[in-house]
Design an enzyme around this catalytic site. Structure first.
Site, PDB file in Angstrom:
ATOM      1  N   ARG A 116       1.435   8.431   0.332  1.00 17.49           N
ATOM      2  CA  ARG A 116       1.657   7.922   1.164  1.00 17.49           C
ATOM      3  C   ARG A 116       3.158   7.659   2.364  1.00 17.49           C
ATOM      4  O   ARG A 116       3.728   7.753   2.475  1.00 17.49           O
ATOM      5  CB  ARG A 116       0.819   7.281   2.038  1.00 17.49           C
ATOM      6  CG  ARG A 116       0.793   7.086   3.897  1.00 17.49           C
ATOM      7  CD  ARG A 116      -0.166   5.799   4.365  1.00 17.49           C
ATOM      8  NE  ARG A 116      -1.595   6.752   4.607  1.00 17.49           N
ATOM      9  CZ  ARG A 116      -2.312   7.282   5.711  1.00 17.49           C
ATOM     10  NH1 ARG A 116      -1.403   7.676   6.330  1.00 17.49           N
ATOM     11  NH2 ARG A 116      -3.006   8.618   5.974  1.00 17.49           N
ATOM     12  N   GLU A 143      -3.219   1.144  11.771  1.00 14.98           N
ATOM     13  CA  GLU A 143      -2.218   0.639  11.589  1.00 14.98           C
ATOM     14  C   GLU A 143      -0.626   0.633  11.919  1.00 14.98           C
ATOM     15  O   GLU A 143       0.159  -0.187  11.519  1.00 14.98           O
ATOM     16  CB  GLU A 143      -2.224   1.270   9.756  1.00 14.98           C
ATOM     17  CG  GLU A 143      -3.891   1.102   9.449  1.00 14.98           C
ATOM     18  CD  GLU A 143      -3.548   1.956   8.223  1.00 14.98           C
ATOM     19  OE1 GLU A 143      -3.139   1.847   6.676  1.00 14.98           O
ATOM     20  OE2 GLU A 143      -3.793   3.115   8.359  1.00 14.98           O
TER      21      GLU A 143
END
Length: 780
Positions: free
Chosen positions: A324, A730
C-alpha cells in the site's frame, strides 16, 4: 408498534441516509453505560490470566522451569508451549508468531507462558518465580542496522513504471534526499482484552476486543485443535482500535481460550497499558531515500524511492502494508516514470502492524517531501508545483494511469484545491507570513497546503466481501447484524441508516446487535476504510430480498401489479391504498412470508497481479486537501498548530455528523504522529516509551487553535457504492501531512527558504531545534 397519522403523512423518514445522526452509543459512552469487553460480568469462578514476556530482544532459550510458579499458593493453571493441544501460532497468515516462545525469543515483550489465578496480581507475582535460562544474542533494532546486515523478511519488493533512471538523467534539474518517519503507538483507550467461556463439549465462546472476529475464531480453533464451528467470537464495541486490533487481538484471545479449556472456567486476559505497549506492534517507521528529475516548471519527469520499513520479528501484515505504501508513493500526482523499492526490515522488535492508513501515509510523505524540495529549488510556492503535477481532472477527458496501471477516472483534487485556496485565504496569508518572518528573529511561522488521494479497498482482493443478516419481526421492528465491528467510528449507525432507508422506516425501528461469527460467518476485518462500503451493501442486499418478498405477497394478496407496490415513509402503498408498515408486516407474517434474509456483497472491478504489481487494487479514490499554519520558537523548538482549513470528499456522505468527527479525529491523530508521538528503544531493543508518562499523544490543548472543516458539498462517488458515499476512516489522517510541511516551511524561513530543512518526523521540539541550527549553519 402501530403507526400514527403523523407518521403516515411524513414525507421523509427520521434517520435515513445523508442525515446527520449521533453515534448510536454516544449517550452510553459519556455516561459510562456502554459495555466493553472488560465490563462483561464474569462467573464467580472466572480466572485472571497474566502473560509472562521476554526481557530480551534476541536470545536462545536453553530451558524453562515453571514448577515454582505452579507450586505458588493460589495458582490455578500455568501454560507454556507444550500445553497447546493444537497449533502454536497466532499470526494472521505466515505461521511465524508463536503463542508461546519455544527455542528462542525475538523481541523484548514476546510471550513465554501464561499464569492463571483468582486475581491478576497473584498471577503476575507468581510469574516472577519462573526459572528461564536465556542465551542472549545481538539484537537488530533499527532500520539502519537491518539494512546494513540485509536483515529482511523477504526479498525487496519493487513497483516500476517507465524508465525513471533515464528520465532523471536527462531532466533539467535533479535532487536527492532522505526523510525518516517514526512509528506510532495505537494508544486505543481500551487496551487488548479477551474473555473465553467454555461451553458444552468442545464449544468455546470468545468475547474479544477485535477488528477481526473471524480471524480470532480461526486462531482460537487452531490452537485448541477444533473446527471453526466450535468457536464463536462476539464483539459489541471496542474502545478504539486504529488497526491495532486487526491481528494483535489474536494472542490474548488464544491464551484465554487455552486457559479456559484446561481449567473449565471462564478466563480473561486483559493487558495493562505498559504490557500492551511492550507486547503489541506499532505503525511501521520508514526511511525513504529519493532521487527526482524535473523540468523548469516543476513537472516531475522521473523519481525513484527506496522504502525501508521496520517490520519487527515477523511478517504480521507488513507485506500488504509495504504494497500500500508503494501504491501511494504517487499521492495525487501523475509521474510518467517511477520506481519504488521496498525493503521489509526484520528487526528484534514487536511485529509492527496495521495502523490507520496502512502504509499509505508513509508513501505519501515521500512524494510530498520531493514536491517541497522542488519548490525550494525553483524558488516557487509548493502549491504551484503540486498543481503542475496533479492527475488530470475527472472531466478533462485525459485520464492517466498510476504506476501500477490503474486509470484515475475520479480525480477532483483540482476542485478541492480551488475551493480551499480561496476559502482559507491561502495566498494572502502566505504573503503575510513571509513578511512576519522577515521581521521576527525568534518566532517563525509556516504554512502549507497538501492534497490526499487515497485508494479504497483491501490490497488482498479476497477480503473485499461482507455478509449481513436482517430480521423484520412481526411487530415491524427490525434486527440488524453484519460482519463489521464498531470501534467508535460510527459504522453501526451508518449501516442502520442504510436499512432504515431501504425499508423507508424511522431509524428507531432498527435494532443494532453485536457482531458475532455465529450469525454472519467468514467475515473480513473491519479495516481498509471499507466497513460502510462492504457491510452497508450487504445489509442493503438483505433488506432488498425481504422487500421483494413483501412486494410479491402484497401484489398477489391485493390483486395489484408488482409495480404498484412502493415503500413510502413508514407505510407501503399497495395500488391506491396505504398500509402502515407494521400492519403490512403483521399481515405478511400471518401469510407465512419469510421476513428474514442474509445479504452478501463483493466489491466489483478489482484485480491485482502480485508478480508485476499491476492491476486495479482499489474500487475508487478519496480526495481531500488541507492548509495548516504553524508557529515555532527557534530558541526552544516549541511549536503550535495555529489554524487548519480542510475540505474533504466523502462522496454523498451517509452521515455528515459522523464523517465530520472522523475527519477531525483523523487529522489530530495524524498530527500527533508527525509532530509529537515518539517511540524510543534502547540499544538492547527495549521499548523505553511504554506509558503516558513517556509517550505523548495529542490532548485537547494540542488541537489547532482554529480548525475549520468542510465536507465537499458536490461530492458523489462515480462508482456504485452504498448511496454513492465514500469511505472516511483513514484518508483524513493524511491531511496532517500539511502540518509537518508547514513546520518544515517555518524552519526553512530561518534562512529565507534557501536551505532545505530536512525535518524528519515526528517533528518534536528537539528535532525542530536541531533543524533550525542546521539551517542556520548552512545559510548562504
Amino acid at each position: 408498534m402501530h403507526a400514527t397519522v403523523d407518521q403516515l403523512q411524513k414525507a421523509r423518514i427520521d434517520g435515513g441516509v445523508h442525515e446527520p445522526r449521533a453515534h448510536d452509543s454516544s449517550i452510553r459512552h459519556v455516561t459510562g453505560e456502554a459495555v466493553y469487553t472488560g465490563d462483561i460480568k464474569l462467573p464467580a469462578d472466572a480466572v485472571a490470566v497474566f502473560i509472562a514476556t521476554s526481557p530480551h530482544a534476541h536470545a536462545a532459550i536453553r530451558s524453562i522451569d515453571l514448577e515454582a510458579v505452579r507450586r505458588q499458593p493460589g495458582i490455578i493453571a500455568v501454560l507454556g508451549a507444550g500445553d497447546i493441544p493444537g497449533i502454536n501460532d497466532c499470526s494472521p497468515f505466515a505461521g511465524d508468531d508463536p503463542i508461546f516462545a519455544e527455542a528462542k525469543v525475538e523481541y523484548a515483550g514476546q510471550s513465554l507462558f501464561a499464569v492463571a489465578a483468582a486475581t491478576l496480581a497473584e498471577a503476575r507475582a507468581a510469574a516472577t518465580l519462573a526459572v528461564i535460562d536465556f542465551a542472549p544474542q545481538p539484537a537488530i533494532v533499527t532500520i539502519a542496522q537491518a539494512m546494513a546486515t540485509q536483515s529482511y523478511l523477504s526479498p525487496p519488493r519493487t513497483l516500476i513504471h517507465g524508465d525513471p533512471e533515464a528520465a532523471i538523467a536527462t531532466a533539467a534539474h535533479r535532487l536527492t534526499g532522505r526523510i525518516e518517519i517514526g512509528g506510532q503507538e495505537h494508544f486505543y483507550l481500551e487496551g487488548q482484552v479477551a474473555i473465553a467461556m467454555p461451553g458444552e463439549g468442545d464449544e468455546m465462546l470468545i468475547h474479544s476486543s477485535t477488528q477481526h472476529p473471524t480471524e480470532v475464531q480461526h486462531k482460537v480453533a487452531d490452537a485448541l485443535g477444533v473446527p471453526f464451528h466450535a468457536v464463536t467470537v462476539e464483539v459489541r464495541r471496542m474502545g478504539g482500535a486504529f488497526g491495532g486490533k486487526e491481528t494483535h487481538g489474536n494472542l490474548p484471545a488464544t491464551v484465554a481460550a487455552l486457559v479456559a479449556r484446561q481449567t473449565g472456567r471462564a478466563a480473561i486476559v486483559r493487558y495493562d497499558r505498559d504490557d500492551d505497549m511492550h507486547i503489541t506492534g506499532k505503525r511501521h517507521d520508514f526511511r525513504i531515500d529519493y532521487t527526482a528529475g524535473f523540468d523548469d516548471t516543476g513537472r516531475i519527469l522521473g523519481v525513484t524511492f527506496d522504502h525501508a520499513s521496520r517490520c519487527g520479528m515477523s511478517f504480521d501484515l507488513s507485506a500488504a502494508i509495504s504494497d500500500r505504501a508503494l501504491c501511494h508513493a504517487d499521492n495525487a500526482y501523475f509521474i510518467p516514470a517511477m520506481r519504488v523499492t521496498s525493503y521489509l526490515c526484520k528487526t528484534n522488535t514487536a511485529s509492527n502492524t496495521a495502523f490507520r492508513g496502512f502504509g499509505g501515509p508513509q508513501g505519501m510523505i515521500g512524494i510530498e517531501r520531493v514536491i517541497e524540495e522542488i519548490a525550494r529549488h525553483l524558488r516557487v510556492d509548493p502549491v504551484t508545483v503540486r498543481r503542475a503535477n496533479f492527475y488530470p481532472h475527472k472531466d478533462s477527458g485525459g485520464h492517466r494511469a498510476t504506476p501500477y496501471r490503474m486509470l484515475v477516472e475520479d480525480c477532483i483534487i483540482q476542485d478541492l484545491f480551488d475551493e480551499l485556496e480561496a476559502s482559507s485565504d491561502y495566498a494572502p496569508r502566505r504573503a503575510e507570513i513571509i513578511a512576519f518572518n522577515a521581521k521576527s528573529a525568534v518566532l517563525k511561522r509556516g504554512i502549507a497546503m497538501t492534497p490526499v488521494k487515497f485508494g479504497i479497498s483491501f490490497n488482498n482482493i479476497m477480503l473485499n466481501q461482507a455478509g449481513a443478516l436482517v430480521h423484520v419481526y412481526a411487530d415491524g421492528s427490525i434486527g440488524l447484524n453484519h460482519g463489521g465491528t464498531e470501534m467508535g467510528q460510527g459504522l453501526f449507525i451508518k449501516v442502520a441508516q442504510v436499512v432504515a432507508e431501504a425499508f423507508q422506516v424511522d431509524l428507531d425501528r432498527v435494532k443494532i446487535t453485536a457482531t458475532t461469527t455465529g450469525k454472519v460467518p467468514n467475515t473480513s476485518a473491519t479495516a481498509a476504510s471499507s466497513g460502510s462500503d462492504l457491510n452497508g451493501m450487504a445489509a442493503l442486499d438483505a433488506a432488498n430480498k425481504i422487500k421483494a418478498r413483501l412486494a410479491a405477497y402484497l401484489a398477489n394478496a391485493h390483486n395489484v401489479a408488482a409495480a404498484a407496490i412502493t415503500f413510502e415513509p413508514n407505510r407501503i402503498l399497495v395500488g391506491g391504498r396505504e398500509i402502515a408498515f407494521d400492519d403490512a408486516i403483521a399481515e405478511a407474517h400471518r401469510a407465512r412470508v419469510s421476513l428474514s434474509a442474509t445479504g452478501f456483497y463483493a466489491t466489483p472491478k478489482l484485480h491485482w497481479d502480485e508478480g508485476t504489481r499491476t492491476g486495479r487494487p482499489f474500487y475508487y479514490f478519496c480526495f481531500g486537501a488541507a492548509v495548516s499554519e504553524v508557529a515555532i520558537d527557534t530558541l526552544t523548538g516549541e511549536n503550535r498548530i495555529l489554524r487548519v482549513d480542510i475540505v474533504h470528499d466523502c462522496g454523498r456522505s451517509l452521515n455528515p455528523a459522523i464523517d465530520l468527527g472522523q475527519i477531525e479525529g483523523g487529522f489530530v491523530q495524524g498530527a500527533g504522529w508527525l509532530t509529537m508521538e515518539e517511540l524510543v528503544w534502547d540499544d538492547r531493543g527495549r521499548l523505553k516509551t511504554h506509558a503516558p508518562a513517556t509517550y505523548k499523544i495529542p490532548c485537547a490543548s494540542d488541537r489547532p487553535v482554529d480548525l475549520r472543516i468542510k465536507i465537499h458539498d458536490r461530492g458523489r462517488n462515480i462508482e456504485d457504492t452504498i448511496y454513492r458515499s465514500k469511505a472516511v476512516g483513514e484518508p483524513p489522517l493524511m491531511l496532517a501531512i500539511s502540518a509537518h510541511a508547514a513546520l518544515s516551511d517555518a524552519v526553512a524561513s530561518v534562512a529565507g527558504g534557501r536551505v532545505a530543512p530536512d525535518l524528519d518526523a515526528p517533528a518534536t521540539p528537539e528535532r525542530i531545534l536541531m533543524a533550525v541550527e542546521r539551517v542556520k549553519a548552512n545559510a548562504p
